[in-house]
Design a protein around this motif. Structure first.
Motif, mmCIF file in Angstrom:
data_model
loop_
_atom_site.group_PDB
_atom_site.id
_atom_site.type_symbol
_atom_site.label_atom_id
_atom_site.label_comp_id
_atom_site.label_asym_id
_atom_site.label_seq_id
_atom_site.Cartn_x
_atom_site.Cartn_y
_atom_site.Cartn_z
ATOM 1 N N ASP A 64 -42.350 -31.217 -10.372
ATOM 2 C CA ASP A 64 -41.055 -30.581 -10.927
ATOM 3 C C ASP A 64 -40.081 -31.195 -9.677
ATOM 4 O O ASP A 64 -39.567 -29.975 -9.428
ATOM 5 C CB ASP A 64 -40.862 -29.121 -11.271
ATOM 6 C CG ASP A 64 -40.085 -29.406 -12.877
ATOM 7 O OD1 ASP A 64 -39.239 -29.759 -12.625
ATOM 8 O OD2 ASP A 64 -40.257 -28.538 -13.335
ATOM 9 N N GLN A 67 -37.292 -28.931 -10.977
ATOM 10 C CA GLN A 67 -36.888 -27.212 -10.406
ATOM 11 C C GLN A 67 -36.882 -27.161 -8.418
ATOM 12 O O GLN A 67 -36.270 -26.002 -8.145
ATOM 13 C CB GLN A 67 -38.743 -27.004 -10.606
ATOM 14 C CG GLN A 67 -38.730 -24.967 -10.526
ATOM 15 C CD GLN A 67 -38.574 -24.434 -11.531
ATOM 16 O OE1 GLN A 67 -37.251 -24.665 -12.015
ATOM 17 N NE2 GLN A 67 -39.556 -24.265 -11.536
ATOM 18 N N LYS A 68 -37.315 -28.505 -8.104
ATOM 19 C CA LYS A 68 -36.740 -27.893 -6.813
ATOM 20 C C LYS A 68 -35.381 -28.436 -5.969
ATOM 21 O O LYS A 68 -35.528 -28.255 -4.648
ATOM 22 C CB LYS A 68 -38.363 -29.356 -6.133
ATOM 23 C CG LYS A 68 -39.838 -28.695 -6.015
ATOM 24 C CD LYS A 68 -40.494 -29.711 -6.251
ATOM 25 C CE LYS A 68 -42.000 -29.230 -5.838
ATOM 26 N NZ LYS A 68 -42.678 -28.151 -5.608
ATOM 27 N N SER A 70 -32.463 -27.687 -5.704
ATOM 28 C CA SER A 70 -31.878 -26.405 -6.198
ATOM 29 C C SER A 70 -29.711 -26.709 -5.195
ATOM 30 O O SER A 70 -29.122 -26.177 -5.479
ATOM 31 C CB SER A 70 -32.540 -25.380 -4.954
ATOM 32 O OG SER A 70 -32.337 -25.790 -3.725
ATOM 33 N N ASP A 372 -39.770 -20.765 -17.771
ATOM 34 C CA ASP A 372 -40.361 -22.549 -17.888
ATOM 35 C C ASP A 372 -41.312 -23.267 -18.423
ATOM 36 O O ASP A 372 -42.193 -22.480 -19.162
ATOM 37 C CB ASP A 372 -41.247 -22.077 -16.573
ATOM 38 C CG ASP A 372 -41.566 -23.485 -15.701
ATOM 39 O OD1 ASP A 372 -40.816 -24.669 -15.831
ATOM 40 O OD2 ASP A 372 -41.467 -23.330 -14.445
ATOM 41 N N LYS A 374 -42.516 -25.333 -18.026
ATOM 42 C CA LYS A 374 -44.075 -26.317 -16.946
ATOM 43 C C LYS A 374 -44.347 -25.202 -16.591
ATOM 44 O O LYS A 374 -44.531 -25.671 -15.160
ATOM 45 C CB LYS A 374 -42.974 -27.736 -16.427
ATOM 46 C CG LYS A 374 -42.119 -28.308 -17.094
ATOM 47 C CD LYS A 374 -41.448 -29.289 -16.350
ATOM 48 C CE LYS A 374 -40.416 -30.401 -17.495
ATOM 49 N NZ LYS A 374 -39.408 -31.232 -16.257
ATOM 50 N N THR A 375 -44.922 -24.872 -16.878
ATOM 51 C CA THR A 375 -45.360 -23.695 -15.905
ATOM 52 C C THR A 375 -47.109 -24.188 -15.447
ATOM 53 O O THR A 375 -47.775 -23.464 -14.511
ATOM 54 C CB THR A 375 -46.255 -22.380 -17.152
ATOM 55 O OG1 THR A 375 -46.328 -22.711 -18.191
ATOM 56 C CG2 THR A 375 -45.229 -21.080 -16.301
ATOM 57 N N ASN A 378 -45.619 -26.171 -12.621
ATOM 58 C CA ASN A 378 -45.542 -25.452 -11.784
ATOM 59 C C ASN A 378 -45.760 -24.559 -11.023
ATOM 60 O O ASN A 378 -45.653 -23.535 -10.127
ATOM 61 C CB ASN A 378 -43.611 -24.669 -11.935
ATOM 62 C CG ASN A 378 -43.447 -26.115 -11.775
ATOM 63 O OD1 ASN A 378 -42.800 -27.299 -11.820
ATOM 64 N ND2 ASN A 378 -41.497 -25.801 -13.150
ATOM 65 N N ASN A 382 -41.744 -18.696 -12.794
ATOM 66 C CA ASN A 382 -40.881 -18.220 -12.796
ATOM 67 C C ASN A 382 -41.259 -18.304 -14.428
ATOM 68 O O ASN A 382 -40.305 -18.272 -15.192
ATOM 69 C CB ASN A 382 -39.591 -19.376 -13.447
ATOM 70 C CG ASN A 382 -39.437 -20.150 -12.042
ATOM 71 O OD1 ASN A 382 -38.788 -18.795 -11.241
ATOM 72 N ND2 ASN A 382 -39.515 -21.012 -11.245
ATOM 73 N N ASN A 430 -30.623 -26.814 -10.193
ATOM 74 C CA ASN A 430 -31.994 -26.940 -10.806
ATOM 75 C C ASN A 430 -31.491 -25.628 -12.345
ATOM 76 O O ASN A 430 -32.600 -25.400 -12.242
ATOM 77 C CB ASN A 430 -32.723 -26.075 -10.159
ATOM 78 C CG ASN A 430 -32.810 -25.028 -9.360
ATOM 79 O OD1 ASN A 430 -31.732 -23.900 -9.789
ATOM 80 N ND2 ASN A 430 -34.190 -24.304 -8.464
ATOM 81 N N ARG A 432 -31.485 -23.184 -11.924
ATOM 82 C CA ARG A 432 -31.923 -20.999 -11.614
ATOM 83 C C ARG A 432 -30.696 -20.920 -10.524
ATOM 84 O O ARG A 432 -30.729 -19.089 -10.916
ATOM 85 C CB ARG A 432 -33.342 -21.327 -11.220
ATOM 86 C CG ARG A 432 -34.514 -21.684 -12.233
ATOM 87 C CD ARG A 432 -35.599 -21.703 -12.659
ATOM 88 N NE ARG A 432 -36.354 -22.450 -13.734
ATOM 89 C CZ ARG A 432 -36.721 -21.485 -14.613
ATOM 90 N NH1 ARG A 432 -36.127 -20.487 -14.462
ATOM 91 N NH2 ARG A 432 -37.042 -21.987 -15.447
ATOM 92 N N HIS A 492 -39.998 -20.109 -23.329
ATOM 93 C CA HIS A 492 -38.842 -19.747 -22.451
ATOM 94 C C HIS A 492 -37.850 -20.059 -23.669
ATOM 95 O O HIS A 492 -38.043 -20.287 -24.529
ATOM 96 C CB HIS A 492 -38.788 -21.631 -21.577
ATOM 97 C CG HIS A 492 -38.369 -22.085 -23.053
ATOM 98 N ND1 HIS A 492 -39.726 -22.954 -22.864
ATOM 99 C CD2 HIS A 492 -37.341 -23.457 -22.905
ATOM 100 C CE1 HIS A 492 -39.877 -24.192 -23.355
ATOM 101 N NE2 HIS A 492 -38.349 -24.428 -23.232
#
Length: 518
Positions: A64, A67-68, A70, A372, A374-375, A378, A382, A430, A432, A492
């Motif tokens: 993802d 997500q990374k 940031s 999240d 996309k667990t 990921n 989250n 991201n 978050r 989510h």
């Protein structure tokens, strides 16, 4: 800020994604969806009964990138968000090809690698290069590790990535939730919300895909809540320095059926950026192209007209053979979100305080995503879904499975958002890192400040599914990205703060004074 007219990705790239998706779909979303579902149903006449079946590769797992990432310069975020949306489109198209080529896969052991994963890696490399270019173009420095995120893998159903954990408690949000969930009427933290005694989602004898047009949920995604041991953690006591008030806002249950498959937070300016359908309450102008000015000028479904905030979440569908209005639409049937959409019976929205400090006002137009989508990619760091049943909410909260409720009880979804803010940013690259969860005692770390914590409780009225001999009938699940297999952990919720200043100040005063207001 006006309508998004920034330069988009090359038309060739977009056409390639659309063409590959159309090729996989075969011109009609339900054509291939029903083809794949039929291979996993227990009989030919009842589409509402599904049975797990083995497959060489159940889904596609890609890093993802969003997500990374940031740290993206603000000047590049619009273009980067657009490129990230293209990565999602590529994964969807690849997953569709995976689902429609099962015969070829059985004849050729290298088919998935050569015909799906290798082209996907090449396509992702092009987009990742564009992301690096956009970051560097505005004076930033694209991280070198981005190049390592182009490779995707085929994931068997029995090997779903649970982040190295045992059935589903979260790692980053657990303490967060310990107090947060309780504020929402749940009383459970993200880390304590999965059944310790239930089988892991997506594993064991239930490997394979059924339910949502052939890609979930499966029997292992459900558990009889009466057979789950109590797992709700005790919430921390509010101290003398804390804030015990509650501010409630009533915004309806989306009775006017405002739906779309956009996500203006993560994919602004991109139609169908969510790849699944959202319920909306509050602000009535939320779509892919909405700006802060759009939100400020919009109508609201909230009784308090000082609240034009946008509250939105993926719809829940029942797998009973019903084809809803979006059966042939992107984000709907064309992307394996099928079944009868369920309207919530109650949507309770509250803002609560901190057990250890006073709260400060949220900045206007703040964006917060909790959970999240996309667990399966990921892991559960989250994950922040809370599933339960009426009458059980103070005893059992689930993250990794959907509950089967006993007669007289019905499904409840609860969300407890991040309650700590960095004091500066209304959003982050991201989406978050500008907010965080409090620790198990309710403290905000790293200089973050306590803000009113949004808690939501959604109550449904549909009948419970039945689970017999490894088969689930009338399964329900949240909408999601097709490759995520409609797992309960992918649930989510999204929030954009559009309270006017007077109402936000009233909220803060109410909470800090220990009052109950609306």
């Amino acid at each position: 800020m006006g309508r998004n007219i920034r330069k988009r990705r090359s038309p060739l790239a977009i056409r390639a994604v659309a063409a590959s998706a159309a090729l996989a779909i075969g011109g009609g979303g339900l054509v291939w969806a029903n083809f794949y579902a039929s291979a996993h149903e227990s009989n030919n006449s009842g589409r509402n009964t599904t049975k797990a079946a083995g497959a060489q590769v159940a889904t596609i797992q890609c890093p993802d990138v969003g997500q990374k990432l940031s740290n993206v310069p603000k000047q590049a975020r619009g273009e980067v968000d657009g490129e990230l949306a293209t990565l999602d489109q590529q994964i969807t198209a690849a997953y569709q090809r995976l689902a429609t080529t099962r015969d070829a896969q059985t004849r050729d052991a290298s088919f998935v690698q050569n015909s799906i994963l290798t082209p996907l890696k090449q396509n992702r490399s092009v987009i990742i290069d564009r992301i690096k270019l956009e970051i560097n173009r505005v004076g930033g420095k694209a991280p070198g590790w981005l190049d390592g995120l182009s490779t995707c893998t085929g994931q068997p159903a029995s090997g779903q990535n649970n982040g190295g954990q045992n059935n589903g408690g979260a790692t980053a949000a657990p303490s967060a939730g310990a107090s947060a969930g309780a504020g929402a009427g749940a009383g459970a933290g993200a880390g304590a919300s999965a059944s310790a005694s239930a089988p892991a989602a997506g594993g064991g004898a239930q490997a394979g895909n059924g339910g949502q047009a052939g890609n979930g949920p499966v029997a292992a995604d459900f558990v009889d809540i009466t057979k789950v041991q109590p797992n709700v953690a005790r919430k921390p006591q509010t101290g003398a320095a804390g804030s015990s008030g509650v501010f409630s806002t009533s915004c309806g249950v989306n009775a006017n059926k405002k739906f779309n498959t956009d996500n203006v937070i993560v994919a602004p300016g991109v139609t169908n950026g969510a790849h699944h359908l959202h319920d909306y309450v509050g602000n009535q102008s939320n779509d892919a192209f909405a700006t802060n000015d759009t939100f400020a000028a919009a109508q609201t479904s909230c009784a308090n007209q000082g609240d034009k905030s946008s509250y939105f979440w993926p719809v829940v569908r029942i797998q009973n053979g019903t084809q809803d209005f979006d059966q042939n639409n992107l984000g709907g049937g064309k992307e394996l979100n099928v079944g009868a959409i369920q309207q919530v019976r109650q949507a309770q929205i509250k803002f609560v305080g901190s057990p250890t400090s006073k709260v400060v006002a949220m900045p206007k137009f703040m964006r917060i995503i909790t959970g999240d989508a996309k667990t399966t990619t990921n892991g559960l760091a989250n994950a922040n879904a809370h599933w339960s049943c009426t009458g059980f909410e103070n005893k059992v909260q689930l993250t990794a499975q959907y509950p089967i409720c006993p007669r007289g009880s019905t499904v409840v979804r609860t969300f407890a958002f991040q309650s700590c803010w960095d004091g500066v940013n209304a959003d982050s690259a991201n989406h978050r890192t500008h907010v965080a969860f409090a620790d198990a005692q309710g403290n905000c770390a790293n200089g973050f400040k306590a803000i009113p914590q949004l808690t939501m409780r959604l109550v449904y009225g549909f009948r419970a599914p039945t689970l017999t001999n490894g088969q689930i009938k009338n399964a329900y699940a949240v909408d999601g990205f097709p490759e995520q297999l409609h797992k309960a952990t992918t649930d989510h919720d999204d929030f954009i703060n559009v309270f006017d200043d007077a109402t936000m100040n009233k909220m803060v005063t109410c909470i800090n004074n220990g009052q109950r207001c609306k």
